[in-house]
Design a protein around this motif. Structure first.
Motif: not given
Length: 210
Positions: A107-134
């Motif tokens: 279950e924990q490693i499955s959660d890790s997959v989700d967390q890493l996927r969300r992180s990658l998605d965040e880096l794929q859609h970086l915007r200057a105005e929300t950079f620090r938050w992302q």
């Protein structure tokens, strides 16, 4: 005059038939960025090995952070698949405590997959105005993925199967390097040139494998 023309033709022929000269020049910048990015990571040799042949651009710190996250996500997905398979076919020979630890770890490693996927998605859609938050989101999720791996091994109380321990340790190491790349990206965008020290997260259960 004829000698000069002959020499010129010879030099031209040499350059046209020696593409490695141009290839080396074209690749020097990405290779320099790779080395400078990996040298201060927690596991520099692993960083170089996993990223040196990774497909895609590697011309900016953002490229490096995305590549490192993709490597971490790929390794974590493979480990998650392994754990699910082990839960179905290899848990019968385990003690009750180990079976419980395996369920939690899966279950924990499955959660890790989700967390890493969300992180990658965040880096794929970086915007200057929300950079620090992302960036804060990405750092939080990758840190949580690291904690999940540590908790997974802790559940076995030192009695994890060698193949399971090896895979989870590998995930922790590539994820630690990914976190470093994300931290480095955050500093590059805020104007700081000095690299951040190596991540301090180093699970006690992984020390003996270094």
């Amino acid at each position: 005059m004829q000698l000069q023309i002959s020499l010129s033709m010879l030099l031209l022929s040499f350059f046209l038939t020696s593409p490695t000269l141009f290839t080396t020049a074209a690749q020097s910048k990405p290779q320099d960025l790779l080395r400078s990015s990996c040298v201060h990571s927690r596991y520099p040799r692993l960083c170089l090995r996993t990223l040196s042949h990774y497909p895609g651009p590697a011309n900016t710190p953002l490229d490096m952070a995305r590549a490192a996250l993709r490597v971490s996500l790929a390794h974590t997905r493979r480990t998650s698949k392994f754990l699910h398979t082990l839960s179905k076919g290899g848990a019968a020979a385990m003690s009750k405590r180990q079976r419980s630890a395996l369920r939690d770890c899966t279950e924990q490693i499955s959660d890790s997959v989700d967390q890493l996927r969300r992180s990658l998605d965040e880096l794929q859609h970086l915007r200057a105005e929300t950079f620090r938050w992302q960036m804060s989101n990405a750092q939080t999720w990758v840190s949580a993925a690291l904690t999940d791996g540590d908790t997974c091994l802790d559940g076995f109380a030192g009695n994890a199967r060698p193949d399971l321990k090896r895979r989870v340790t590998d995930v922790a190491r590539v994820t630690s390097n990914a976190l470093y790349m994300i931290n480095r990206l955050g500093q590059s965008r805020t104007g700081k040139s000095k690299p951040r020290p190596k991540p301090k997260h180093r699970p006690d259960s992984l020390k003996e494998l270094n």
